[in-house]
Scaffold this motif. Structure first.
Motif, mmCIF file in Angstrom:
data_model
loop_
_atom_site.group_PDB
_atom_site.id
_atom_site.type_symbol
_atom_site.label_atom_id
_atom_site.label_comp_id
_atom_site.label_asym_id
_atom_site.label_seq_id
_atom_site.Cartn_x
_atom_site.Cartn_y
_atom_site.Cartn_z
ATOM 1 N N GLY A 71 0.807 -1.216 0.000
ATOM 2 C CA GLY A 71 0.000 0.000 0.000
ATOM 3 C C GLY A 71 0.838 1.264 0.000
ATOM 4 O O GLY A 71 0.533 2.229 -0.701
ATOM 5 N N VAL A 72 1.900 1.269 0.801
ATOM 6 C CA VAL A 72 2.798 2.431 0.826
ATOM 7 C C VAL A 72 3.461 2.624 -0.528
ATOM 8 O O VAL A 72 3.581 3.748 -1.035
ATOM 9 C CB VAL A 72 3.856 2.257 1.938
ATOM 10 N N TRP A 73 3.893 1.519 -1.120
ATOM 11 C CA TRP A 73 4.540 1.602 -2.438
ATOM 12 C C TRP A 73 3.581 2.141 -3.489
ATOM 13 O O TRP A 73 3.931 3.015 -4.293
ATOM 14 C CB TRP A 73 5.041 0.219 -2.832
ATOM 15 N N ILE A 118 11.235 -1.038 -7.949
ATOM 16 C CA ILE A 118 11.092 -2.418 -7.468
ATOM 17 C C ILE A 118 12.161 -2.739 -6.424
ATOM 18 O O ILE A 118 11.931 -3.509 -5.483
ATOM 19 C CB ILE A 118 11.178 -3.394 -8.656
ATOM 20 N N GLY A 119 13.333 -2.124 -6.565
ATOM 21 C CA GLY A 119 14.406 -2.381 -5.596
ATOM 22 C C GLY A 119 14.061 -1.954 -4.183
ATOM 23 O O GLY A 119 14.594 -2.500 -3.219
ATOM 24 N N LEU A 128 11.397 -2.546 -2.707
ATOM 25 C CA LEU A 128 10.558 -3.576 -2.098
ATOM 26 C C LEU A 128 11.344 -4.788 -1.639
ATOM 27 O O LEU A 128 10.773 -5.681 -0.999
ATOM 28 C CB LEU A 128 9.488 -4.034 -3.098
ATOM 29 N N LEU A 129 12.650 -4.844 -1.954
ATOM 30 C CA LEU A 129 13.425 -6.047 -1.631
ATOM 31 C C LEU A 129 13.501 -6.286 -0.125
ATOM 32 O O LEU A 129 13.257 -7.400 0.354
ATOM 33 C CB LEU A 129 14.833 -5.933 -2.227
ATOM 34 N N THR A 130 13.834 -5.249 0.638
ATOM 35 C CA THR A 130 13.939 -5.417 2.100
ATOM 36 C C THR A 130 12.598 -5.763 2.734
ATOM 37 O O THR A 130 12.516 -6.701 3.545
ATOM 38 C CB THR A 130 14.524 -4.155 2.736
ATOM 39 N N PRO A 131 11.490 -5.065 2.406
ATOM 40 C CA PRO A 131 10.191 -5.476 2.977
ATOM 41 C C PRO A 131 9.784 -6.884 2.592
ATOM 42 O O PRO A 131 9.238 -7.628 3.422
ATOM 43 C CB PRO A 131 9.219 -4.434 2.415
ATOM 44 N N ILE A 132 10.031 -7.279 1.335
ATOM 45 C CA ILE A 132 9.683 -8.641 0.911
ATOM 46 C C ILE A 132 10.491 -9.660 1.705
ATOM 47 O O ILE A 132 9.969 -10.704 2.135
ATOM 48 C CB ILE A 132 9.917 -8.806 -0.599
#
Length: 204
Positions: A148-150, A170-171, A173-177
């Protein structure tokens, strides 16, 4: 002059642990009443209440923003290139307050599950069957909040404040994923621990 030899943390000849080791174990406990888990549970309770008050305040502001007049109002948005004034439209205000309310509300759900998990830890029952479901809820909520934040930042950058806020790649999102995957892996670990405990109880 010879210095006294410090006591060694070993067991007595009969295999019984020495009292000093027992005292150290009693002083530091990860689970059970009066343990570190109890202190963390209290901290989570306080954070949950404060976050609930903040979320309630944002919800009141969100409802108020739908009806109050906001003509001739501007906001200053800062970026690396400096500041920029934008007209404060009702859509921008409602979207911003709604996004913040949803953000903090999501973390309230995460804290609620964490509080229930730590409640089982203070009871000395870490592999409670419900902890598996709670960890999965935490992972799912964290994934929704992160997505949602993204998406919200991309919408603001493209529609509401173009040229002021950069879109997330997209990079980002790597840490949250990676964090979400860790939570789901922990859920599977707890599920296996609960299964082994059930088998042990049936064996006994």
């Amino acid at each position: 002059m010879r210095l006294p030899t410090p006591p060694r943390l070993t067991t007595k000849p009969g295999g019984q642990p020495i009292p000093l080791l027992n005292d150290a174990r009693r002083q530091f406990r990860a689970m059970g009443p009066g343990s570190v888990s109890t202190l963390l549970k209290i901290a989570l309770d306080v954070a949950y209440v404060l976050l609930g008050l903040l979320t309630g305040l944002l919800l009141i502001l969100l409802v108020t923003a739908i009806f109050i007049p906001i003509d001739n109002l501007n906001i200053t948005v800062t970026s690396d290139d400096g500041g920029r004034q934008l007209p404060l439209t009702r859509m921008l205000l409602v979207f911003g307050l709604g996004a913040m309310t949803a953000y903090f509300g999501g973390f309230m759900l995460i804290l609620r599950s964490l509080r229930r998990i730590f409640r089982t830890l203070t009871m000395g029952d870490p592999f409670h069957p419900d902890n598996v479901r709670r960890l999965r809820h935490i992972g799912l909520t964290l994934a929704v909040v992160t997505g949602g934040v993204w998406a919200a930042q991309g919408f603001v950058a493209a529609r509401l404040a173009p040229g002021v806020m950069d879109k997330q790649g997209i990079g980002d999102l790597l840490t949250p994923i990676f964090s979400v995957l860790i939570v789901f892996v922990l859920a599977e670990v707890f599920r296996e621990g609960a299964r082994l405990r059930r088998e042990s109880e049936l064996t006994i």
